[in-house]
Write an enzyme that holds these catalytic residues in place. Structure first.
Site, mmCIF file in Angstrom:
data_model
loop_
_atom_site.group_PDB
_atom_site.id
_atom_site.type_symbol
_atom_site.label_atom_id
_atom_site.label_comp_id
_atom_site.label_asym_id
_atom_site.label_seq_id
_atom_site.Cartn_x
_atom_site.Cartn_y
_atom_site.Cartn_z
ATOM 1 C CG ASP A 10 -0.209 -0.128 2.517
ATOM 2 O OD1 ASP A 10 0.685 -1.000 2.604
ATOM 3 O OD2 ASP A 10 -0.518 0.629 3.445
ATOM 4 C CG ASP A 330 -10.258 -60.006 -39.701
ATOM 5 O OD1 ASP A 330 -10.219 -58.763 -39.605
ATOM 6 O OD2 ASP A 330 -11.307 -60.660 -39.889
ATOM 7 C CD GLU A 373 -13.677 -57.385 -37.450
ATOM 8 O OE1 GLU A 373 -13.763 -56.230 -36.955
ATOM 9 O OE2 GLU A 373 -14.273 -57.727 -38.484
HETATM 10 MG MG LIG Z 1 1.666 -1.965 4.330
#
Ligand SMILES: [Mg+2]
Length: 457
Positions: A10, A330, A373
């Site tokens: 801040d 097959d 198959e």
């Molecule tokens: Mg601070």
């Protein structure tokens, strides 16, 4: 290694100070003056690390951290709390909120840069694993995270390497609520122990009389079997240059003596949580790779795997002048099975057919479901006459015993046709190789099915 770092504070002067230091190291820097803005930025852009002030009007750093860690989209971003408060209780509170580390104001330059670098390095590993796991469509990130949450309750396995019995005892006592601790005083023996047993964390207490603890750290990072185990270093006050080197070597975290038991617990938990998360990702990546080359119905290798592997076997056979044979098989009149008994019955037949192939082929043979198959068996080092014997054996095993259907009393008589080709003149590529076998299969069908035909050399 460059990275995008978000600085949250801040007080503009604090932001400027950290920004300048990070820019000097060529990091990409974003800034936010409060918690709300910080959360917004993390939602909108990719951030690799957050330097987070604690004392801020509105939403304080603890709450910002908790929110970041509760959101699956931001929880992997490492958070370093920057604070004027140097009370252990605040550190513990921050670590409980999910912070990855602390820096105390005024921020020490070396510590700032080395912590940032080591966390960024760790995050890039996690990111890589995340991307790979996310790529897998069948494994959702959310499922992963849920599993990881569940495992948090499990007691951790910690290896403590500590030269002194008295401090071993203290640490074991402090960690008792969260972990089982194996303590060792011989660093070399500890390396073997770490490699042999699955620990979640290694704690290295730098208190040896005649041994450099960084040697142990570096060995743990180098060995294949220990490189993913987190390492936590315990060092003396003033051992800053050793800590910086340790972080450079890849040590994950550190604590300064005298130890605060709460902080020790909180930091160990963070490392164990991270380790389990990464383990989980790694496993899912491995499973994804296995799924990609396996046929889901039969468990045999799939077409994609065959295509890739056949190229290798083909080139090797040619280079070494060794025989190589392939059998395409097959199932005869398979459409009739599906039409008469339904697709579940068809799946039963395919699965049982695959089982019989598996039980018939030899160890070095590669069995795959080619599609539908159709199945393929590749036989390295096998001349045509031997391939015919093996195919004939398979044919007899298919015909010999009716196929049972799950949940039905009927058993079906199944037969198969087989075409064989062997690498020789006129076969220049794997595709031609398969085509020859396919042609032989066609001959077998045409001649009345339930038989083996070898392509003419
Ligand atoms: Mg601070």
């Amino acid at each position: 290694m460059t990275a995008r770092i978000l600085v949250v504070d801040d007080i503009p002067a604090n932001v400027k100070l950290l920004e300048a230091r990070l820019l000097a190291e060529y990091f990409d820097v974003l800034t936010a003056e409060n918690g709300y803005r910080a959360l917004e930025i993390c939602e909108q852009t990719q951030v690799d690390l957050i330097l987070l002030d604690i004392m801020m009007p509105g939403m304080d750093g603890f709450e910002v951290c908790e929110r970041l860690k509760a959101n699956p989209r931001t929880q992997h971003i490492p958070v370093v709390m920057v604070t004027a408060l140097d009370q252990p209780s605040d550190r513990v509170r921050g670590l409980k909120a999910g912070a990855d580390d602390f820096l105390t104001k005024p921020v020490n330059d070396l510590q700032l840069i080395s912590r940032v670098k080591s966390l960024v390095r760790l995050k890039s590993l996690t990111d890589e694993l995340r991307i790979r796991a996310e790529t897998a469509q069948n494994i959702g990130m959310e499922d992963l995270l849920r599993i990881h949450d569940g495992r948090l309750d499990e007691v951790g396995q910690i290896l403590l390497v500590d030269g002194r019995a008295s401090s071993q005892e203290r640490i074991i006592r402090a960690l008792k609520p969260i972990a089982e601790v194996v303590a060792m005083s011989d660093p070399q023996a500890a390396v073997f122990e770490a490699a042999e047993n699955g620990f979640d964390l290694v704690i290295v207490n730098a208190n040896f009389d005649d041994y450099d603890p960084l040697r142990l750290c570096s060995q743990l990072r180098t060995l294949e079997r220990t490189r993913f185990i987190p390492v936590l270093l315990i060092a003396d006050q003033g051992a800053e240059s050793m800590i910086v080197r340790a972080l450079d070597l890849g040590v994950n975290d550190y604590l300064i003596r005298p130890l605060d038991p709460n902080e020790l617990v909180a930091r160990c938990l963070t490392q164990i949580r991270r380790k389990r998360f990464n383990d989980r990702l790694r496993t899912s990546v491995k499973q994804t790779i296995e799924l990609a080359v396996t046929d889901g119905l039969t468990g045999l290798s799939n077409r994609r795997y065959l295509d890739n592997h056949l190229k290798i076997l083909f080139a090797r056979a040619q280079a070494r002048g060794r025989p190589l044979s392939v059998c395409i098989t097959d199932i005869d009149r398979f459409k009739l099975v599906n039409d008469t008994h339904g697709h579940d019955a068809g799946d039963d037949v395919l699965r049982e057919f695959a089982n019989r192939i598996r039980s018939t082929v030899r160890g070095a043979d590669l069995a795959c479901r080619f599609g539908g198959e159709e199945f393929v068996v590749v036989m390295p080092d096998t001349p045509a006459d031997v391939a015919v014997v093996i195919a004939e054996r398979l044919r007899a095993i298919i015909e010999g015993k009716p196929f049972a259907l799950k949940g039905a009393d009927v058993a079906l008589n199944v037969t198969a046709s087989m075409g064989i080709a062997t690498v020789g003149p006129g076969i220049e590529t794997p595709e031609q190789f398969l085509k020859h076998a396919d042609r032989a299969l066609y001959e077998a069908k045409k001649a009345g099915r339930n038989r083996v035909v070898a392509a003419a050399a």
